[in-house]
Design an enzyme around this catalytic site. Structure first.
Site, PDB file in Angstrom:
ATOM      1  N   ARG A 152       0.760  -1.194  -0.007  1.00 37.02           N
ATOM      2  CA  ARG A 152      -0.066  -0.146  -0.003  1.00 37.02           C
ATOM      3  C   ARG A 152       0.883   1.224  -0.017  1.00 37.02           C
ATOM      4  O   ARG A 152       1.974   1.253   0.701  1.00 37.02           O
ATOM      5  CB  ARG A 152      -0.937  -0.032   1.407  1.00 37.02           C
ATOM      6  N   SER A 211       7.498  -5.401   6.486  1.00 29.01           N
ATOM      7  CA  SER A 211       7.212  -6.561   7.605  1.00 29.01           C
ATOM      8  C   SER A 211       7.930  -7.777   7.353  1.00 29.01           C
ATOM      9  O   SER A 211       7.445  -8.727   7.067  1.00 29.01           O
ATOM     10  CB  SER A 211       5.637  -6.474   7.862  1.00 29.01           C
ATOM     11  N   ASP A 262       4.959  -3.174  11.322  1.00 29.71           N
ATOM     12  CA  ASP A 262       3.553  -3.108  11.317  1.00 29.71           C
ATOM     13  C   ASP A 262       3.090  -2.880  12.760  1.00 29.71           C
ATOM     14  O   ASP A 262       2.142  -1.978  13.067  1.00 29.71           O
ATOM     15  CB  ASP A 262       2.572  -3.943  10.807  1.00 29.71           C
TER      16      ASP A 262
END
Length: 510
Positions: free
Chosen positions: A121, A190, A243
């Site tokens: 994203r 991540s 995250d």
């Protein structure tokens, strides 16, 4: 005197036939009764075996208050050990180099890139300080072509940089970058990284299907920066995070009393704010704030007090990382449905739970995903209609008795509540390490922000986490503890940390 005449042969034959017929009926009835009794005995034995498996599961999964306190104590001890030295604990207690969380005073346009799987994203926010807060935000989600996740490092990062450049090009007039300033980016990455500063870290290894050997051991921020330069995009990465830390940053921006973030989703992790002078392995100058965010990597927690079953041990032994991530395998969404499958398989094999034949699909690992488990567990219909439908859809079991469906719900209940209670014990361990598990005179408020689909969507699980933590803390302390569901923590959190660690921050503070 009446003398009875001789019985006619026809009448004698009829009487004999009637007696014979009665005998046959009686014999048939006796056989029928015997078969019924045998069937009932077989059914009773079958349910007895199924109940025995359930009782043993319940006993092995038991997490009474005394055991939970032992788990919490062990978590706090491992936290201390992990802060003392590298490799001193199963908890990595990674120093994140995040020494400043968002205060709410941040202003300007900031970007975030969230790379944690085969989709990534990109996001931008316009921050307006204390008054304006988040004035506007936009995001886009992009799928990575399969050939790039096993190709070359440049090819992957060039694709990401190209997508980011297109997103920047769509920046509208609502976003106002101050004149003479470089765009700044928070990078949520991540994958396992050895962090070396707030904006640098070397890749330890890829996971989640990625396999690009030449990136291992390289600084992922440098790789991204070079790709941005090749695209002609003037943008600086000011924060490299995972995250969990993004969730913590997003939580702190919304509520200044947030001290920890917990991920309870497909995987699990926790991060919290530690006093820098309480980190013996930190050898640099103490940060101005006096604080340091610690990424616990608590999925790897292990203790002799964790209630393990034969199903957990088999799952661990057959996993890609035997002996590792033991806590995660007990409490995260990736594994709960699989534990339920293994229990039901034993019941099917030993107690013919779904009939004489074991459903072939029940033998397929991970076929029962945790969202399906949640739907069955939360079924409130009198005849457990959802449970029956899910067993049919997932396992191909055409029909089940209400008793069978109730047994399936019982299995889900035991597995889910053990996970929730152990998650609560982990949170209690963090509170204990920070001294927030005891009454304080000023009634200081303590907020933990939680993200992840398991907590957000599995209602029974979430309620059990909260009620267990209340019971462990007692009424007085629990009145000061708040658990808040995060809102897109890792996405906006990265942009907020880019702002909190902006290269222009010190000039603005003057």
């Amino acid at each position: 005197m009446y003398v009875r005449g001789p019985i006619s042969p026809r009448r004698g034959w009829a009487t004999a036939m009637r007696k014979a017929a009665a005998a046959v009926v009686a014999a048939a009835a006796a056989v029928g009764v015997a078969l019924l009794v045998r069937r009932q005995l077989r059914e009773a034995k079958r349910w007895g075996r199924a109940d025995a498996v359930l009782r043993e599961l319940e006993e092995r999964c038991a997490a009474p208050p005394a055991r939970l306190r032992q788990v919490a104590d062990a978590m706090a001890v491992e936290m201390h050990a992990g802060l003392a030295s590298e490799g001193g604990s199963k908890l990595k207690m990674i120093i994140s180099y995040v020494d400043a969380l968002p205060s709410g005073e941040e202003k300007g346009v900031f970007y975030a890139l969230d790379l944690g799987g085969t989709n990534f994203r990109v996001l931008r926010v316009q921050l307006g300080g204390k008054e304006g807060r988040v004035i506007k935000q936009e995001h886009d989600e992009i799928s990575i072509p399969p050939h790039l996740i096993t190709g070359g490092s440049n090819e992957l990062f060039d694709f990401i940089a190209s997508s980011l450049a297109k997103f920047v090009a769509s920046e509208g007039e609502d976003f106002h970058l101050a004149e003479g300033r470089q765009r700044e980016l928070g990078f949520t990455f991540s994958f396992p990284v050895k962090q070396t500063s707030i904006a640098s870290g070397t890749l330890i290894n890829w996971t989640k299907g990625f396999s690009i050997d030449e990136t291992v051991g390289e600084d992922v921020v440098t790789e991204l920066t070079k790709a941005l330069e090749r695209q002609g995009l003037d943008m600086k990465v000011t924060a490299l995070i995972n995250d969990t830390i993004g969730t913590l940053a997003g939580g702190r921006y919304d509520d200044n009393d947030v001290i920890a973030a917990v991920i309870l989703g497909t995987g699990t992790n926790a991060a919290y704010v530690e006093r820098a002078n309480a980190i013996p392995k930190w050898h640099d100058l103490l940060p101005k704030s006096g604080d340091m965010v610690i990424n616990m990597e608590w999925g790897n927690f292990r203790s002799s007090h964790l209630p393990l079953t034969e199903f957990d041990q088999a799952l661990d032994a057959e996993s890609l990382d035997p002996g590792e991530q033991v806590y995660e395998k007990l409490i995260s969404g990736m594994y709960l449905g699989e534990i339920v499958r293994r229990v039901l398989l034993k019941m099917a094999e030993e107690a013919s739970l779904f009939g004489d034949e074991v459903p072939p699909k029940l033998k397929i690992p991970f076929i029962i995903r945790t969202p399906y488990m949640s739907m069955m567990h939360c079924d409130r219909s009198p005849d457990l209609k959802t449970v029956g439908a899910k067993l049919k859809d997932i396992l191909g079991v055409q029909s089940t008795s209400l008793k069978t469906r109730r047994l399936v719900v019982d299995v889900c209940d035991i597995v889910a509540k053990r996970a929730a209670r152990l998650a609560a014990a982990g949170i209690h361990g963090i509170l204990k390490k920070l001294g927030r598990d005891v009454p304080n005179t000023d009634k200081q408020r303590t907020v933990i922000t939680v993200d992840g689909g398991l907590y957000e969507h599995y209602t029974i699980f979430a309620e059990c986490v909260e009620s267990t933590l209340r019971d462990m803390l007692g009424e007085e302390v629990s009145s000061t503890i708040v658990i808040k569901l995060a809102k897109d923590g890792s996405g906006i959190g990265a942009a907020l940390l880019a702002a909190a660690h902006s290269q222009y921050r010190e000039a603005e503070e003057l």
